[in-house]
Design a protein around this motif. Structure first.
Motif, mmCIF file in Angstrom:
data_model
loop_
_atom_site.group_PDB
_atom_site.id
_atom_site.type_symbol
_atom_site.label_atom_id
_atom_site.label_comp_id
_atom_site.label_asym_id
_atom_site.label_seq_id
_atom_site.Cartn_x
_atom_site.Cartn_y
_atom_site.Cartn_z
ATOM 1 N N GLU A 133 141.708 12.139 42.419
ATOM 2 C CA GLU A 133 142.956 11.383 42.296
ATOM 3 C C GLU A 133 144.158 12.315 42.229
ATOM 4 O OE1 GLU A 133 142.192 8.606 39.007
ATOM 5 O OE2 GLU A 133 142.046 7.094 40.595
ATOM 6 N N ARG A 134 143.997 13.487 41.624
ATOM 7 C CA ARG A 134 145.093 14.463 41.607
ATOM 8 C C ARG A 134 145.413 14.941 43.021
ATOM 9 N NH1 ARG A 134 142.864 16.351 36.677
ATOM 10 N NH2 ARG A 134 141.533 17.816 37.807
ATOM 11 N N LEU A 150 135.949 2.998 47.381
ATOM 12 C CA LEU A 150 136.628 4.218 46.941
ATOM 13 C C LEU A 150 138.079 4.213 47.410
ATOM 14 C CD1 LEU A 150 136.254 6.871 45.453
ATOM 15 C CD2 LEU A 150 135.555 7.934 47.604
ATOM 16 N N LYS A 151 138.333 3.780 48.652
ATOM 17 C CA LYS A 151 139.707 3.684 49.146
ATOM 18 C C LYS A 151 140.523 2.689 48.323
ATOM 19 C CE LYS A 151 138.904 4.936 54.006
ATOM 20 N NZ LYS A 151 138.922 4.427 55.404
ATOM 21 N N THR A 152 139.918 1.555 48.000
ATOM 22 C CA THR A 152 140.606 0.555 47.187
ATOM 23 C C THR A 152 140.945 1.123 45.820
ATOM 24 O OG1 THR A 152 139.510 -1.290 48.311
ATOM 25 C CG2 THR A 152 140.361 -1.713 46.100
ATOM 26 N N THR A 153 140.004 1.848 45.230
ATOM 27 C CA THR A 153 140.230 2.456 43.915
ATOM 28 C C THR A 153 141.381 3.456 43.961
ATOM 29 O OG1 THR A 153 137.896 2.185 43.328
ATOM 30 C CG2 THR A 153 139.144 3.833 42.101
ATOM 31 N N LEU A 154 141.414 4.290 45.004
ATOM 32 C CA LEU A 154 142.479 5.282 45.126
ATOM 33 C C LEU A 154 143.828 4.610 45.386
ATOM 34 C CD1 LEU A 154 140.583 7.906 47.317
ATOM 35 C CD2 LEU A 154 141.106 8.081 44.867
ATOM 36 N N GLN A 155 143.818 3.551 46.187
ATOM 37 C CA GLN A 155 145.070 2.854 46.486
ATOM 38 C C GLN A 155 145.630 2.187 45.240
ATOM 39 O OE1 GLN A 155 144.759 0.564 50.041
ATOM 40 N NE2 GLN A 155 146.896 -0.043 50.063
ATOM 41 N N LEU A 156 144.776 1.556 44.448
ATOM 42 C CA LEU A 156 145.234 0.937 43.207
ATOM 43 C C LEU A 156 145.698 2.005 42.209
ATOM 44 C CD1 LEU A 156 142.471 -1.801 42.805
ATOM 45 C CD2 LEU A 156 144.843 -2.130 43.538
ATOM 46 N N GLY A 157 145.087 3.186 42.276
ATOM 47 C CA GLY A 157 145.518 4.283 41.408
ATOM 48 C C GLY A 157 146.934 4.724 41.717
ATOM 49 N N GLY A 211 149.200 14.759 47.384
ATOM 50 C CA GLY A 211 149.355 14.735 48.839
ATOM 51 C C GLY A 211 148.888 16.019 49.494
ATOM 52 N N ALA A 212 148.017 16.759 48.810
ATOM 53 C CA ALA A 212 147.523 18.020 49.363
ATOM 54 C C ALA A 212 146.309 17.748 50.249
ATOM 55 C CB ALA A 212 147.144 18.967 48.223
ATOM 56 N N ALA A 213 145.807 18.798 50.883
ATOM 57 C CA ALA A 213 144.572 18.671 51.651
ATOM 58 C C ALA A 213 143.455 18.254 50.693
ATOM 59 C CB ALA A 213 144.240 19.994 52.323
ATOM 60 N N GLU A 219 135.493 15.009 38.193
ATOM 61 C CA GLU A 219 135.546 14.958 39.657
ATOM 62 C C GLU A 219 136.438 13.812 40.132
ATOM 63 O OE1 GLU A 219 132.025 15.025 41.910
ATOM 64 O OE2 GLU A 219 131.390 17.014 41.218
ATOM 65 N N ILE A 220 136.338 12.677 39.449
ATOM 66 C CA ILE A 220 137.177 11.530 39.809
ATOM 67 C C ILE A 220 138.639 11.867 39.573
ATOM 68 C CG2 ILE A 220 137.700 9.126 39.285
ATOM 69 C CD1 ILE A 220 134.749 8.830 38.425
ATOM 70 N N ALA A 221 138.923 12.490 38.427
ATOM 71 C CA ALA A 221 140.298 12.877 38.123
ATOM 72 C C ALA A 221 140.815 13.894 39.130
ATOM 73 C CB ALA A 221 140.376 13.442 36.703
ATOM 74 N N ASP A 222 139.933 14.828 39.547
ATOM 75 C CA ASP A 222 140.334 15.843 40.520
ATOM 76 C C ASP A 222 140.676 15.203 41.867
ATOM 77 O OD1 ASP A 222 140.631 18.503 41.674
ATOM 78 O OD2 ASP A 222 138.717 18.110 42.667
#
Length: 352
Positions: free
Chosen positions: A39-40, A74-81, A45-47, A34-37
């Motif tokens: 981040e994908r 969660l936002k911080t994690t995605l931004q660092l990703g 940049g999809a919906a 789910e985490i990988a999904d």
């Protein structure tokens, strides 16, 4: 540590928060898939559709009153990703940073220039840490900051790449750590506990002066700075916004270095794309400073006047067919009187 090692350590130590939080999510029962999904979806940049277990966790934390902290993490994690996809580091020259700090607050800027960022989702490493002492007395420092984009998905702001075609504005992520603990991280000691502050670099209108942009950003940043005094926040914003604007100018002084791209770094997963920001301009400024102390110029009126540095400024103008394209030039500081190297131009290769 060398400046290269310091920049890499600062970026990758902050990214360590992302891996720690991901481990916490997995330990709480969130499947890795789910985490990988998620981040994908962010990367593409999809919906965005929140995976079911993450959605349930968000709902549960909302009932417990902890949704805000989870959402921010969660936002911080995605931004660092996003940074980990390209691992771009801009190493800002100290003398260029000092030059940028003197740019007038009255310089008029246009929001369109922020779409000229040369590389996606970079980390800008500052030449000197910005040190803060909060009202609690605890000293913290900021060594640099991450840049990503924000777009709207079903009227909700969503983290995205700086180069996403639907990106609306920039989001800046500032890792703050206890003062003078980064060297311990490089030595292999325990990673210091980071706090993150996020701001949205959003123009109040189509145009704004640099002073208006900083003031407007500071008002919106107020709720995300903890106990940082107002004057410290202003210092942080000036030190970060000016370098971003410089990278978005026409033909900024950027050079990729060979550091960080060895086979050993790639094998260890530590390879980065390191760029020196302002290495030619910085060298020219240092050359002038070396002569300033010993050179005295005499004006035509017979009075003696010390050589000085005319302040730099940002100049925005329209170009192209129908003057539809907005671009910005950085007019660097100019040595006046007595600098023997003033006739030696600083040549910056044109970026294609």
């Amino acid at each position: 540590m060398s400046t290269h090692q310091t920049a890499v350590t600062a970026a990758q130590a902050a990214v360590g928060f992302r891996h720690l939080y991901l481990r916490q999510l997995i330990a709480s029962g969130i499947p890795r898939s789910e985490i990988a999904d998620l981040e994908r979806q962010i990367s593409a940049g999809a919906a965005v559709t929140m995976p079911p277990h993450l959605a349930e966790l968000g709902d549960m934390l909302a009932l417990l009153g902890n949704a805000a902290a989870h959402g921010a993490s969660l936002k911080t994690t995605l931004q660092l990703g996003l940074w980990e996809q390209h691992k771009i580091i801009y190493r800002l020259d100290a003398d260029l940073a000092n030059d940028l700090a003197t740019v007038s607050d009255k310089d008029v800027l246009h929001r369109d220039v922020l779409h000229r960022l040369p590389h996606p989702d970079p980390y800008i490493h500052l030449p000197n840490p910005i040190i803060f002492t909060g009202r609690s007395g605890q000293a913290t420092e900021v060594r640099g900051f991450f840049i990503s984009g924000v777009r709207y998905d079903a009227d909700s702001p969503m983290i995205c790449s700086t180069h996403h075609p639907q990106r609306q504005y920039l989001a800046l992520l500032f890792p703050r750590l206890p003062y003078d603990t980064l060297d311990d991280t490089a030595a292999g000691h325990e990673t210091p506990e980071y706090e993150f502050s996020r701001i949205q670099l959003l123009f109040p209108g189509a145009t704004a002066t640099l002073g208006e942009l900083i003031a407007d950003t500071q008002r919106r940043f107020r709720d995300h700075t903890g106990d940082m005094p107002r004057e410290d926040v202003a210092r942080l914003l000036r030190a970060s916004i000016a370098p971003i604007l410089y990278t978005c100018t026409v033909n900024p002084d950027i050079r990729q270095t060979a550091a960080g791209r060895s086979k050993r770094h790639r094998r260890q997963g530590k390879a980065v794309a390191m760029y020196d920001l302002g290495y030619r301009l910085g060298s020219a400024i240092r050359s002038w400073k070396a002569e300033r102390a010993s050179v005295t110029a005499t004006t035509g009126s017979g009075s003696t006047k010390r050589p000085h540095w005319r302040k730099p400024h940002l100049h925005t103008f329209r170009t192209g067919v129908g003057r539809t394209e907005t671009v910005m030039h950085y007019i660097s500081g100019i040595p006046v009187n007595g600098y023997t190297g003033a006739d030696k131009p600083v040549v910056i290769p044109v970026r294609k």
